[in-house]
Structure formats: C-alpha cells, structure tokens
Design a protein around this motif. Structure first.
Motif, PDB file in Angstrom:
ATOM      1  N   UNK A  29      20.707  -4.394   5.653  1.00 39.52           N
ATOM      2  CA  UNK A  29      19.547  -4.851   6.400  1.00 39.52           C
ATOM      3  C   UNK A  29      18.287  -4.532   5.639  1.00 39.52           C
ATOM      4  N   UNK A  30      17.420  -5.526   5.462  1.00 35.12           N
ATOM      5  CA  UNK A  30      16.175  -5.317   4.730  1.00 35.12           C
ATOM      6  C   UNK A  30      15.248  -4.421   5.541  1.00 35.12           C
ATOM      7  N   UNK A  31      14.527  -3.554   4.837  1.00 37.69           N
ATOM      8  CA  UNK A  31      13.548  -2.690   5.488  1.00 37.69           C
ATOM      9  C   UNK A  31      12.325  -3.521   5.865  1.00 37.69           C
ATOM     10  N   UNK A  32      11.823  -3.433   7.093  1.00 37.02           N
ATOM     11  CA  UNK A  32      10.661  -4.233   7.475  1.00 37.02           C
ATOM     12  C   UNK A  32       9.428  -3.826   6.690  1.00 37.02           C
ATOM     13  N   UNK A  33       8.545  -4.794   6.458  1.00 39.37           N
ATOM     14  CA  UNK A  33       7.311  -4.538   5.738  1.00 39.37           C
ATOM     15  C   UNK A  33       6.383  -3.628   6.541  1.00 39.37           C
ATOM     16  N   UNK A  34       5.642  -2.790   5.838  1.00 40.46           N
ATOM     17  CA  UNK A  34       4.651  -1.940   6.481  1.00 40.46           C
ATOM     18  C   UNK A  34       3.428  -2.767   6.861  1.00 40.46           C
ATOM     19  N   UNK A  35       2.630  -2.242   7.801  1.00 41.31           N
ATOM     20  CA  UNK A  35       1.372  -2.895   8.159  1.00 41.31           C
ATOM     21  C   UNK A  35       0.287  -2.663   7.107  1.00 41.31           C
ATOM     22  N   UNK A  36       0.548  -1.813   6.123  1.00 43.24           N
ATOM     23  CA  UNK A  36      -0.445  -1.563   5.083  1.00 43.24           C
ATOM     24  C   UNK A  36      -0.707  -2.841   4.297  1.00 43.24           C
ATOM     25  N   UNK A  37      -1.926  -2.938   3.746  1.00 39.76           N
ATOM     26  CA  UNK A  37      -2.320  -4.130   3.001  1.00 39.76           C
ATOM     27  C   UNK A  37      -1.474  -4.324   1.751  1.00 39.76           C
ATOM     28  N   UNK A  38      -1.257  -3.265   0.999  1.00 36.05           N
ATOM     29  CA  UNK A  38      -0.571  -3.363  -0.283  1.00 36.05           C
ATOM     30  C   UNK A  38       0.751  -2.614  -0.264  1.00 36.05           C
ATOM     31  N   UNK A  39       1.781  -3.277  -0.765  1.00 30.06           N
ATOM     32  CA  UNK A  39       3.071  -2.630  -0.988  1.00 30.06           C
ATOM     33  C   UNK A  39       3.088  -2.162  -2.443  1.00 30.06           C
ATOM     34  N   UNK A  40       3.201  -0.853  -2.649  1.00 24.73           N
ATOM     35  CA  UNK A  40       3.141  -0.263  -3.982  1.00 24.73           C
ATOM     36  C   UNK A  40       4.497   0.351  -4.319  1.00 24.73           C
ATOM     37  N   UNK A  41       4.990   0.071  -5.519  1.00 25.51           N
ATOM     38  CA  UNK A  41       6.212   0.687  -6.004  1.00 25.51           C
ATOM     39  C   UNK A  41       5.858   1.627  -7.146  1.00 25.51           C
ATOM     40  N   UNK A  42       6.366   2.852  -7.084  1.00 25.62           N
ATOM     41  CA  UNK A  42       6.179   3.831  -8.155  1.00 25.62           C
ATOM     42  C   UNK A  42       7.551   4.284  -8.619  1.00 25.62           C
ATOM     43  N   UNK A  43       7.658   4.681  -9.865  1.00 28.30           N
ATOM     44  CA  UNK A  43       8.978   5.060 -10.363  1.00 28.30           C
ATOM     45  C   UNK A  43       9.416   6.428  -9.867  1.00 28.30           C
ATOM     46  N   UNK A  44       8.507   7.403  -9.772  1.00 24.34           N
ATOM     47  CA  UNK A  44       8.890   8.773  -9.411  1.00 24.34           C
ATOM     48  C   UNK A  44       8.118   9.258  -8.191  1.00 24.34           C
ATOM     49  N   UNK A  45       8.613  10.352  -7.621  1.00 22.36           N
ATOM     50  CA  UNK A  45       7.939  10.943  -6.469  1.00 22.36           C
ATOM     51  C   UNK A  45       6.556  11.458  -6.816  1.00 22.36           C
ATOM     52  N   UNK A  46       6.375  11.967  -8.005  1.00 24.30           N
ATOM     53  CA  UNK A  46       5.059  12.463  -8.420  1.00 24.30           C
ATOM     54  C   UNK A  46       4.055  11.328  -8.434  1.00 24.30           C
ATOM     55  N   UNK A  47       4.420  10.188  -9.008  1.00 22.17           N
ATOM     56  CA  UNK A  47       3.511   9.038  -9.029  1.00 22.17           C
ATOM     57  C   UNK A  47       3.294   8.481  -7.627  1.00 22.17           C
ATOM     58  N   UNK A  48       4.334   8.513  -6.811  1.00 18.16           N
ATOM     59  CA  UNK A  48       4.195   8.069  -5.410  1.00 18.16           C
ATOM     60  C   UNK A  48       3.143   8.904  -4.697  1.00 18.16           C
ATOM     61  N   UNK A  49       3.189  10.214  -4.883  1.00 18.18           N
ATOM     62  CA  UNK A  49       2.253  11.109  -4.215  1.00 18.18           C
ATOM     63  C   UNK A  49       0.817  10.833  -4.648  1.00 18.18           C
TER      64      UNK A  49
END
Length: 522
Positions: A29-49
């Motif tokens: 099942x696909x994860x529903x999109x967030x209400x946030x304006x931008x969907x951002x993908x980062x490679x690592x948890x440090x960059x995500x933070x």
C-alpha cells in the motif's frame, strides 16, 4: 494550503501498481502524501534532520537509509523507489559516501526537473571545507584495491555509471578469490576462480562494479603457494540500458608464498603500501597505481601490468573463518594466503573524505544550500525558509563553540582517537584531535597476534585513556574491546554516520560525541 501535484500523484500510482505487479505476491500500500508543500528525499538521517530544520512545516522529509543502518552498504527497497518518484527535491551527501545503488535509485527515478543536490560538492560554494581522504594503514602486506580513474565523458558517463572490473582467467596452483567484507561482516564476492569464468554472461559472477572516479578496498585469497596470473577486463556501462563498452584487458602476476624475484626478474615488487588495479576511463588503459608508503592516488606511481609482481608473503597465511558466510573459500580452518582488506566495512570512496558533517561549520553550509534550493522550488516559502535557517544556524554556531570549548579542556596529549571506522578526520581537523588508529586491518578474519600487538602498542605508546566504538559496529569490534580491557582503558561510544534510539538529531549527536570525548579522554 498544500499544492496539488498531479504529476507526482500519477507517478505514485504508477509505482504502486508496479510494486503490486513485481512484488513477491504481497500487495504494498502506497504511503499517503503529506499536507506539506514539498516532498523532500534525503539519503541519510543526518541530512533528513538538517532538511527538517530548514524546511519546517512546509516540507515532509524522508530518508532512504534507515537510522542505525550503514549508508556505505544500504540497498534501496521498492518503497524507497516510490518515495524518490514522488519527491520534489532530493539531497544526497555524495562524494561517494552512499552505496552506489542509492545514488542510482535517485538519479534514475526522480522526475524531470526535480533538483538533485549533491551537498558535499555544492556546499563548497557556501564555505564548506573539504579535506583529502588520507589512508595510511600499516600492514605486513601490500594493500590491494580497485580504482576507476578519469571521468569517461567521451562515453557519456555520469555519477550513476558503472565501471566493471571482471576476472576472466586465472592460472596457478590453486583458486583465487576477491571479496569485500561489509560493515556487519557479510562478504560480497567479486571474483571466484573455483567455478570458472563464464564469458556468455559477461562474466557476471566474477565482476566488481565501481562508480566513476571511485576506489574500493577488498581482500584477496589464494588457496595454495606458487605463481599466479590473473587476467582482468575493464568495461564502462554509462547507464543501466547501455551496452558495456570494453576499455582494456591485462594480466597481472602474483608470487604467493614464494620468492617474487624467482617469478620475474627486473620487475617492481609490490610488497608493502597501497596498490590499485586501475581502470582509466579517459585513456582506455588498465594498470597498477602504487605507493610503498600507503598513500592515495595523489602519491601513487603508475606501472604497466608487465612491470610488476605482487607479493603475497608467507606471513599472509591465515585460516578460513568458521562462519558459514566464508564457505565459498573452502572448509573452515583450511590454510589460505590472504591480502587483507585493510579497513573495516565496505569502503568505496574517492579522494575526498565525504564525512563533512563531523565539522559543524560544514553543516551550516549544508543548511544554507538547502535553504536556497527549497526557496527556488517554493518561492512563496522564502521567508519561512530564511527564518528557519537563521534560527538553525545560530544553534549550529553555538554547537560549534560547544565542541571546541569541550575538546579544548582535554589535555593535548590525550586527544587521540582509536575507533572502528575512518569517519572522524573532519572532527579531528576542526577541533584539534588526532586519529590514531582503527580496529583491525582485516575485518574478514580474527586479527592475528601481530595485529593485536600493533593495536596494543598504539594504545600503550600513545597513552590512550579510552577507545571509541560506534553503536552499530560494536559486534565487529571484539578485538578492540578485549585489548582495551587488557590495557585497563575504557571503551566509549562515538557516533559517525547514523542515529539510533538514543541519539535522534544532528545536534544531539555532536553534543554526545563532545561529551563522550571529554569524559573518556579528559
């Protein structure tokens, strides 16, 4: 109000359908999109933070590599592919930090026009400081790896391209294996002469893959003493749909457990230091780069294949580990001759150390680059991104001062790091530490008595009061723990590439490291 992104929504549906069709019988099942304006993908948890601090409520950030996993070895899942397809912005560290398949997943699945930012390179324009990756591990044998040189622009190569190094023939009294041991001890076999070489499959079972301009460490095993000749072929695959282009084929000579002078006269004997079988994408050549002192590409001398003999001395005798993971080498306990991998874990890299975040000033540059990237994609959020970044930069500036003040209180003679992973050169360079050593030169087998002696002497001679383990590498560091116990010194925790349940943000991680260094060294 959140933007409606039809292209992204359609892509998500398509990927979801692909997962249903191509999966192993289980619906995903696909994860529903967030209400946030931008969907951002980062490679690592440090960059995500960092991205979450800069983007705030206007972004939803997902990392490909889970916390506690190793970015050097993590393999993306179908869920990761789906997250990439729906992303509006992508941030990777790059400089060959991440496993190549992570980068290929990003580059192949991002929608056209989506910013795909390599932070380590891009942050240099924001005053990030980069330092060369210095590798000078002391071994009793030559340290032999693979290298891809040149950029291959003539063939349309990019950072997602593959340089293929294939073993196509071996002559000698025994079998030859080339393999790499990952961070958690799992071997990845590149070459195995015991079952022959299949040209019909493009030597698929005997091929190592490297990114462009990369280097990898590996172990080499020979099952009997004598003279060996190993033929290697190099090819370049510009993209996953392209037919590999042949570059060069050469044959290299090894003297295993015998006098190398008896194998070939007037040849250069490679017996210590650092050597690489090097595929040059610009000149279509395959040769050896070698430095007897253990330097990198900048200090290595080029030798043609017929100019050298690679020595595997009798001191390289080892036993096949009892673990079933190494059954491909033969029966446990059987004698082999092995040139060791030298550095713990999978270690595919370039000439620049990619662990920039261990210097807080570099993460400040990452944040500024992220701010400008998000603003370009979402101009309406410019003020929010600017305010978020200013607040975060102030927090990082305070953190930088905290690290420096904390480490400054450690006596200068005690600022010595003995760790499990070569990830702390930026920390050492920025805050006045010295990286004194790693766990063991050969993660594939139990360290020899000589290895233990070197580690013991390093700790004793430097008067090191403590050694440091990364939480996700504790299982591979029994020797360091044992030697520390013998010397009556403490084993402490330090974080390198990943978070865990205890440390969940970059600021927490760096404060924890500073406090751990002070407590254990001060």
């Amino acid at each position: 109000m959140a933007r409606i992104r039809p292209a992204a929504r359609a892509a998500a549906l398509l990927v979801g359908a692909a997962v249903l069709i191509g999966g192993s019988g289980c619906a995903t099942t696909a994860t529903p999109q967030s209400d946030a304006d931008l969907q951002v993908i980062a490679t690592t948890g440090i960059l995500r933070d960092v991205a979450e601090h800069v983007g705030g409520d206007r972004v939803s950030v997902t990392s490909l590599v889970p916390d506690s996993a190793d970015p050097h070895t993590y393999e993306p899942s179908l869920r990761d592919v789906r997250n990439v397809v729906t992303a509006d912005v992508a941030f990777s560290n790059y400089m060959l930090l991440e496993e190549h398949s992570i980068i290929k997943t990003l580059d192949a699945n991002l929608r056209e026009g989506v910013p795909n930012i390599s932070l380590a390179e891009g942050a240099v324009k924001y005053a990030a400081e980069i330092i060369p990756l210095v590798e000078n591990v002391s071994l009793d044998t030559v340290w032999l790896g693979l290298r891809a040189a040149g950029d291959g622009t003539e063939y349309g190569a990019t950072r997602s391209s593959d340089v293929l190094v294939s073993a196509t023939a071996v002559t000698g009294p025994g079998d030859v294996f080339g393999y790499l041991t990952g961070t958690f001890g799992d071997p990845e076999v590149y070459f195995d002469s015991s079952d022959g070489f299949d040209q019909a499959t493009g030597y698929r079972g005997d091929t190592a893959r490297l990114p462009v301009d990369a280097h990898t460490h590996m172990s080499w095993v020979f099952t009997a003493p004598g003279r060996y000749e190993l033929t290697l072929e190099t090819r370049l695959q510009a993209d996953q749909n392209a037919k590999p282009v042949k570059l060069a084929t050469e044959t290299f000579t090894f003297a295993v457990g015998i006098n190398p002078a008896d194998v070939a006269e007037d040849h250069t004997i490679l017996d210590l230091g650092h050597a690489d079988f090097t595929a040059n994408l610009d000149t279509d050549e395959l040769y050896v780069q070698y430095d007897a002192e253990g330097g990198g590409e900048g200090t290595q001398t080029v030798y043609a294949a017929d100019e050298v003999v690679i020595e595997v001395p009798s001191t390289a005798i080892a036993e096949i580990p009892a673990s079933s993971q190494f059954n491909f080498l033969g029966e446990a306990g059987a004698q082999i001759y092995q040139l060791p991998q030298a550095v713990l874990g999978k270690h595919v890299h370039g000439e620049i150390d990619p662990h920039l975040w261990q210097n807080v000033r570099n993460v400040m540059a990452y944040a500024e680059l992220m701010r400008d990237t998000l603003t370009e994609q979402d101009p309406a959020g410019a003020k929010e991104y600017r305010d978020n970044t200013d607040t975060y930069l102030a927090e990082l500036d305070e953190l930088d001062g905290y690290l420096q003040a904390t480490i400054d209180t450690i006596p200068a003679a005690d600022r010595q790091l003995v760790t499990t992973h070569d990830a702390f050169a930026y920390l050492a360079d920025a805050y006045g530490l010295d990286v004194a050593g790693f766990v063991t030169p050969n993660p594939a087998t139990e360290p020899s008595l000589a290895d233990r002696r070197k580690l013991t002497e390093t700790i004793r001679n430097l008067g090191v009061p403590a050694v440091f383990l990364e939480p996700n590498l504790v299982a591979r560091a029994s020797t360091l723990t044992e030697v520390a116990g013998e010397q009556g010194i403490e084993v402490c925790t330090i974080y390198g590439d990943t978070f865990d349940a205890t440390v969940t943000s970059y600021v927490e991680m760096m404060r924890f490291n500073a406090d751990s260094l002070l407590r254990c060294l001060g």
